[in-house]
Design a protein around this motif. Structure first.
Motif, mmCIF file in Angstrom:
data_model
loop_
_atom_site.group_PDB
_atom_site.id
_atom_site.type_symbol
_atom_site.label_atom_id
_atom_site.label_comp_id
_atom_site.label_asym_id
_atom_site.label_seq_id
_atom_site.Cartn_x
_atom_site.Cartn_y
_atom_site.Cartn_z
ATOM 1 N N ALA B 31 0.821 -1.207 0.000
ATOM 2 C CA ALA B 31 0.000 0.000 0.000
ATOM 3 C C ALA B 31 0.860 1.265 0.000
ATOM 4 O O ALA B 31 0.471 2.303 -0.535
ATOM 5 C CB ALA B 31 -0.926 0.002 1.227
ATOM 6 N N ALA B 32 2.044 1.171 0.610
ATOM 7 C CA ALA B 32 2.909 2.352 0.726
ATOM 8 C C ALA B 32 3.938 2.423 -0.398
ATOM 9 O O ALA B 32 4.739 3.357 -0.441
ATOM 10 C CB ALA B 32 3.618 2.335 2.082
ATOM 11 N N HIS B 33 3.914 1.447 -1.299
ATOM 12 C CA HIS B 33 4.905 1.383 -2.382
ATOM 13 C C HIS B 33 6.326 1.316 -1.831
ATOM 14 O O HIS B 33 7.221 2.032 -2.290
ATOM 15 C CB HIS B 33 4.741 2.570 -3.344
ATOM 16 C CG HIS B 33 3.361 2.692 -3.900
ATOM 17 N ND1 HIS B 33 2.842 1.800 -4.816
ATOM 18 C CD2 HIS B 33 2.358 3.556 -3.629
ATOM 19 C CE1 HIS B 33 1.601 2.144 -5.095
ATOM 20 N NE2 HIS B 33 1.273 3.198 -4.392
ATOM 21 N N LEU B 51 11.315 11.895 5.150
ATOM 22 C CA LEU B 51 9.984 12.508 5.215
ATOM 23 C C LEU B 51 9.050 11.952 4.141
ATOM 24 O O LEU B 51 7.867 11.707 4.407
ATOM 25 C CB LEU B 51 10.122 14.030 5.079
ATOM 26 C CG LEU B 51 8.851 14.857 5.234
ATOM 27 C CD1 LEU B 51 8.104 14.538 6.524
ATOM 28 C CD2 LEU B 51 9.177 16.343 5.165
ATOM 29 N N ILE B 52 9.562 11.736 2.946
ATOM 30 C CA ILE B 52 8.696 11.206 1.878
ATOM 31 C C ILE B 52 8.173 9.821 2.252
ATOM 32 O O ILE B 52 6.988 9.524 2.070
ATOM 33 C CB ILE B 52 9.447 11.187 0.523
ATOM 34 C CG1 ILE B 52 9.510 12.618 -0.041
ATOM 35 C CG2 ILE B 52 8.762 10.244 -0.479
ATOM 36 C CD1 ILE B 52 10.285 12.755 -1.341
ATOM 37 N N ASN B 53 9.021 8.985 2.815
ATOM 38 C CA ASN B 53 8.548 7.652 3.192
ATOM 39 C C ASN B 53 7.634 7.692 4.420
ATOM 40 O O ASN B 53 6.723 6.861 4.542
ATOM 41 C CB ASN B 53 9.731 6.702 3.392
ATOM 42 C CG ASN B 53 10.332 6.271 2.058
ATOM 43 O OD1 ASN B 53 9.740 6.506 1.002
ATOM 44 N ND2 ASN B 53 11.511 5.670 2.099
ATOM 45 N N ILE B 54 7.853 8.649 5.312
ATOM 46 C CA ILE B 54 6.909 8.848 6.426
ATOM 47 C C ILE B 54 5.520 9.147 5.858
ATOM 48 O O ILE B 54 4.513 8.568 6.291
ATOM 49 C CB ILE B 54 7.369 9.996 7.351
ATOM 50 C CG1 ILE B 54 8.654 9.605 8.107
ATOM 51 C CG2 ILE B 54 6.259 10.390 8.347
ATOM 52 C CD1 ILE B 54 9.320 10.760 8.854
ATOM 53 N N HIS B 55 5.461 10.016 4.860
ATOM 54 C CA HIS B 55 4.175 10.349 4.245
ATOM 55 C C HIS B 55 3.558 9.137 3.556
ATOM 56 O O HIS B 55 2.351 8.935 3.621
ATOM 57 C CB HIS B 55 4.339 11.507 3.254
ATOM 58 C CG HIS B 55 4.230 12.856 3.893
ATOM 59 N ND1 HIS B 55 3.070 13.578 3.938
ATOM 60 C CD2 HIS B 55 5.145 13.594 4.555
ATOM 61 C CE1 HIS B 55 3.270 14.722 4.585
ATOM 62 N NE2 HIS B 55 4.528 14.763 4.968
ATOM 63 N N ARG B 56 4.391 8.337 2.890
ATOM 64 C CA ARG B 56 3.845 7.158 2.199
ATOM 65 C C ARG B 56 3.219 6.176 3.189
ATOM 66 O O ARG B 56 2.136 5.630 2.948
ATOM 67 C CB ARG B 56 4.948 6.446 1.416
ATOM 68 C CG ARG B 56 5.316 7.219 0.165
ATOM 69 C CD ARG B 56 6.352 6.469 -0.654
ATOM 70 N NE ARG B 56 6.718 7.295 -1.803
ATOM 71 C CZ ARG B 56 7.722 7.046 -2.636
ATOM 72 N NH1 ARG B 56 8.480 5.976 -2.454
ATOM 73 N NH2 ARG B 56 7.972 7.850 -3.636
ATOM 74 N N ILE B 57 3.915 5.959 4.303
ATOM 75 C CA ILE B 57 3.387 5.035 5.306
ATOM 76 C C ILE B 57 2.118 5.607 5.949
ATOM 77 O O ILE B 57 1.132 4.895 6.162
ATOM 78 C CB ILE B 57 4.467 4.710 6.363
ATOM 79 C CG1 ILE B 57 5.569 3.845 5.721
ATOM 80 C CG2 ILE B 57 3.865 4.000 7.578
ATOM 81 C CD1 ILE B 57 6.763 3.555 6.627
ATOM 82 N N ALA B 58 2.136 6.914 6.225
ATOM 83 C CA ALA B 58 0.960 7.542 6.834
ATOM 84 C C ALA B 58 -0.259 7.415 5.915
ATOM 85 O O ALA B 58 -1.363 7.097 6.366
ATOM 86 C CB ALA B 58 1.243 9.015 7.149
ATOM 87 N N ARG B 59 -0.035 7.658 4.635
ATOM 88 C CA ARG B 59 -1.149 7.529 3.679
ATOM 89 C C ARG B 59 -1.680 6.107 3.676
ATOM 90 O O ARG B 59 -2.888 5.883 3.675
ATOM 91 C CB ARG B 59 -0.692 7.891 2.260
ATOM 92 C CG ARG B 59 -0.833 9.371 1.926
ATOM 93 C CD ARG B 59 -0.814 9.595 0.410
ATOM 94 N NE ARG B 59 0.455 9.235 -0.201
ATOM 95 C CZ ARG B 59 1.473 10.089 -0.375
ATOM 96 N NH1 ARG B 59 1.376 11.341 0.040
ATOM 97 N NH2 ARG B 59 2.591 9.688 -0.947
ATOM 98 N N ALA B 60 -0.758 5.138 3.670
ATOM 99 C CA ALA B 60 -1.170 3.733 3.626
ATOM 100 C C ALA B 60 -1.943 3.361 4.896
ATOM 101 O O ALA B 60 -2.838 2.517 4.850
ATOM 102 C CB ALA B 60 0.044 2.832 3.443
ATOM 103 N N LEU B 61 -1.576 3.977 6.020
ATOM 104 C CA LEU B 61 -2.254 3.687 7.289
ATOM 105 C C LEU B 61 -3.449 4.620 7.523
ATOM 106 O O LEU B 61 -4.137 4.509 8.538
ATOM 107 C CB LEU B 61 -1.269 3.815 8.451
ATOM 108 C CG LEU B 61 -0.169 2.748 8.518
ATOM 109 C CD1 LEU B 61 0.865 3.110 9.581
ATOM 110 C CD2 LEU B 61 -0.765 1.371 8.818
ATOM 111 N N ARG B 62 -3.650 5.547 6.601
ATOM 112 C CA ARG B 62 -4.762 6.507 6.682
ATOM 113 C C ARG B 62 -4.745 7.313 7.982
ATOM 114 O O ARG B 62 -5.772 7.477 8.658
ATOM 115 C CB ARG B 62 -6.110 5.794 6.530
ATOM 116 C CG ARG B 62 -6.259 5.188 5.137
ATOM 117 C CD ARG B 62 -7.331 4.117 5.098
ATOM 118 N NE ARG B 62 -7.195 3.294 3.911
ATOM 119 C CZ ARG B 62 -7.884 3.494 2.787
ATOM 120 N NH1 ARG B 62 -8.749 4.459 2.703
ATOM 121 N NH2 ARG B 62 -7.684 2.699 1.748
ATOM 122 N N VAL B 63 -3.567 7.751 8.355
ATOM 123 C CA VAL B 63 -3.443 8.652 9.504
ATOM 124 C C VAL B 63 -2.682 9.892 9.045
ATOM 125 O O VAL B 63 -1.903 9.828 8.087
ATOM 126 C CB VAL B 63 -2.693 8.006 10.696
ATOM 127 C CG1 VAL B 63 -3.460 6.817 11.242
ATOM 128 C CG2 VAL B 63 -1.273 7.604 10.316
#
Lengths: 80, 80
Positions: B31-33, B51-63
Motif C-alpha cells: 500500500a505504501a509502495h 519525510l517522503i517515506n513517512i508520508h507514504r506510510i501515513a497515507r497507507a495507514l490513513r493517519v
C-alpha cells in the motif's frame, strides 16, 4: 498531496516557526546542530529530510516533532 | 529522548497502527509502495526514515503523518 508538496509544506512550516521564534537560519542551525545551508534547503523544500533531523529541528524550535508535519489545511503558502 | 529512541518510537507506532488495521508488513509495504523488508527495519527502529517515506506510510495507514511522530508519553514499549 504529492511527495514534493510534503517537503515544501514541511519547509514552509519550519520557516514560519523559526521566524515566530525570531531566529535566523544560522541560529536555528546552531541550536539543531545542523548547517545553515542545510536549514535553508529544508525550508525551500529541497531536502527529503530524515526523521533524526526532523527531531533535531523540532527540539531546537521547542515544538513536538509531529507538529512540523501537521497538515491543518491552513492554506499555507510556500515561498520559494 | 535521543536520536535512536526517536527511530524506535516511530517504528513502534507504525507497528501498532499496522496491527490495528489488521495489515501484514507485506500488505502495508504494498500500500505504501515500499519493500516489506524495509517496513520491517523501520518497525525495528533501524532506519532513519525520510519525510517522503513517512508520508507514504501515513497515507497507507490513513493517519495524518504527524500522528506517526506523536509523543504522547503513553509508555509505549518497543519490541525488538
Amino acid at each position: 498531496m504529492d511527495d514534493r508538496d510534503a517537503l515544501a509544506r514541511f519547509g514552509s512550516r519550519v520557516r514560519k516557526l523559526r521566524e515566530a521564534h525570531g531566529l535566523s537560519q544560522e541560529e536555528l542551525a546552531e541550536a539543531a546542530h545542523l548547517h545553515r545551508t542545510y536549514i535553508g534547503s529544508v525550508e525551500r523544500g529541497e531536502r527529503n529530510i530524515s526523521l533524526i533531523n526532523i527531531h533535531r529541528i523540532a527540539r531546537a524550535l521547542r515544538v513536538p516533532p509531529g507538529e512540523l508535519l501537521a497538515d491543518e489545511g491552513e492554506g499555507e503558502s510556500v515561498e520559494a
